[in-house]
Design a protein around this motif. Structure first.
Motif, PDB file in Angstrom:
ATOM      1  N   ALA A  68       2.725   1.480 -12.906  1.00 29.96           N
ATOM      2  CA  ALA A  68       1.329   0.774 -12.799  1.00 29.96           C
ATOM      3  C   ALA A  68       1.433  -0.682 -12.703  1.00 29.96           C
ATOM      4  O   ALA A  68       0.736  -1.620 -12.039  1.00 29.96           O
ATOM      5  N   GLN A 105       3.155  -2.109  -9.590  1.00 27.49           N
ATOM      6  CA  GLN A 105       2.665  -2.001  -8.492  1.00 27.49           C
ATOM      7  C   GLN A 105       1.592  -3.246  -8.426  1.00 27.49           C
ATOM      8  O   GLN A 105       1.444  -3.952  -7.437  1.00 27.49           O
ATOM      9  N   VAL A 125       1.362   7.012  -5.760  1.00 25.20           N
ATOM     10  CA  VAL A 125      -0.041   6.871  -5.926  1.00 25.20           C
ATOM     11  C   VAL A 125      -0.744   7.617  -6.889  1.00 25.20           C
ATOM     12  O   VAL A 125      -0.915   8.799  -6.187  1.00 25.20           O
ATOM     13  N   SER A 126      -1.108   7.368  -8.112  1.00 26.59           N
ATOM     14  CA  SER A 126      -1.714   8.303  -8.999  1.00 26.59           C
ATOM     15  C   SER A 126      -3.197   8.131  -9.230  1.00 26.59           C
ATOM     16  O   SER A 126      -3.858   9.093 -10.063  1.00 26.59           O
ATOM     17  N   PRO A 170      -7.049   1.834  -7.570  1.00 28.00           N
ATOM     18  CA  PRO A 170      -6.678   0.583  -8.144  1.00 28.00           C
ATOM     19  C   PRO A 170      -7.387   0.397  -9.356  1.00 28.00           C
ATOM     20  O   PRO A 170      -8.524   0.576  -9.905  1.00 28.00           O
ATOM     21  N   GLU A 207      -3.733   3.436   4.109  1.00 31.26           N
ATOM     22  CA  GLU A 207      -2.984   4.594   3.989  1.00 31.26           C
ATOM     23  C   GLU A 207      -2.019   4.453   5.335  1.00 31.26           C
ATOM     24  O   GLU A 207      -1.031   4.832   5.488  1.00 31.26           O
ATOM     25  N   ARG A 258       0.386   1.790   4.806  1.00 27.26           N
ATOM     26  CA  ARG A 258       1.326   2.251   3.925  1.00 27.26           C
ATOM     27  C   ARG A 258       2.247   3.356   4.771  1.00 27.26           C
ATOM     28  O   ARG A 258       3.471   3.268   4.816  1.00 27.26           O
TER      29      ARG A 258
END
Length: 246
Positions: free
Chosen positions: A77, A80, A123-124, A127, A162, A165
């Motif tokens: 985290a 990122q 991605v958990s 933001p 997305e 990405r």
């Protein structure tokens, strides 16, 4: 702000220090740990940014890192958010929503080019760090005048983000797939189209055969990756425009 109410992992993400200023300064801090991890990921891929490798690159023991990073997931985290960096100045200000959102998507694409591992990092959740919140805020600002409600704005940002990405992942995969051939994407697409034209019969695959018999794979232009990205983004923005119109 009640710093005591902020979870330790968020305090580290926002660089809120809970240590006393008295005594000898620490030899290591969160920023140094994260910078080392990002450098490893940039050079060798995300899998290389392990706690042992980070510790080795800093000349410390793995256990000493836990004073600054609580876990491997927390390190990711932190990485990122650090790699995302501050929002580019090009995204300052306001203007026509489509122009601003297109610019935001382009800057996101450039970010994935600078840090390819970001496109494949898990991605958990939403933001949480200051830099990623900054990017999110810039996208919300782009949609400020659309009349969309908050849910629609967040949904739009998620969809565009997305898409960028996924496009970055596809681009990386295609580049890796042709790395041994020495061909650029246009040449690779031409070779693919010619091979499929020889193999795909109209009796078995009528519409696919018609595609490969056409000039679609021959006249692709020099920068097919950019053209493909723009085409998909325009389709999405057309849908957003329709939603705004409703």
């Amino acid at each position: 702000m009640d710093e005591a109410a902020v979870p330790a992992e968020l305090a580290r993400l926002w660089r809120i220090s809970s240590e006393s200023r008295l005594g000898r300064p620490a030899k290591l801090d969160v920023g140094q740990v994260v910078d080392a991890a990002v450098a490893l990921a940039d050079r060798e891929g995300l899998a290389a940014a392990t706690l042992p490798r980070v510790a080795e690159s800093l000349g410390v023991t793995k256990m000493s890192l836990y004073r600054h990073v609580g876990s491997k997931d927390e390190l990711l985290a932190l990485m990122q958010d650090a790699a995302a960096g501050p929002v580019p100045s090009s995204l300052d200000g306001t203007g026509p929503w489509r122009e601003r959102l297109r610019l935001w998507a382009g800057e996101q694409r450039a970010l994935f080019t600078r840090h390819p591992w970001l496109a494949t990092a898990p991605v958990s959740g939403p933001p949480q760090g200051p830099n990623l919140i900054g990017w999110f805020d810039a996208a919300l600002r782009a949609l400020r005048t659309t009349g969309l409600d908050w849910g629609a704005k967040v949904g739009t940002i998620m969809l565009v983000g997305e898409y960028v990405r996924a496009n970055a992942q596809l681009t990386q995969g295609l580049e890796a797939g042709r790395s041994d051939t020495g061909k650029d994407q246009a040449a690779a697409e031409q070779a693919y189209g010619r091979a499929m034209a020889a193999l795909v019969s109209p009796e078995r695959f009528p519409d696919a055969a018609a595609l490969f018999a056409s000039a679609a794979f021959e006249d692709t232009g020099a920068d097919t990756a950019q053209a493909d990205f723009d085409f998909g983004l325009d389709l999405i923005l057309d849908g957003v425009a329709a939603a705004i119109g409703r």
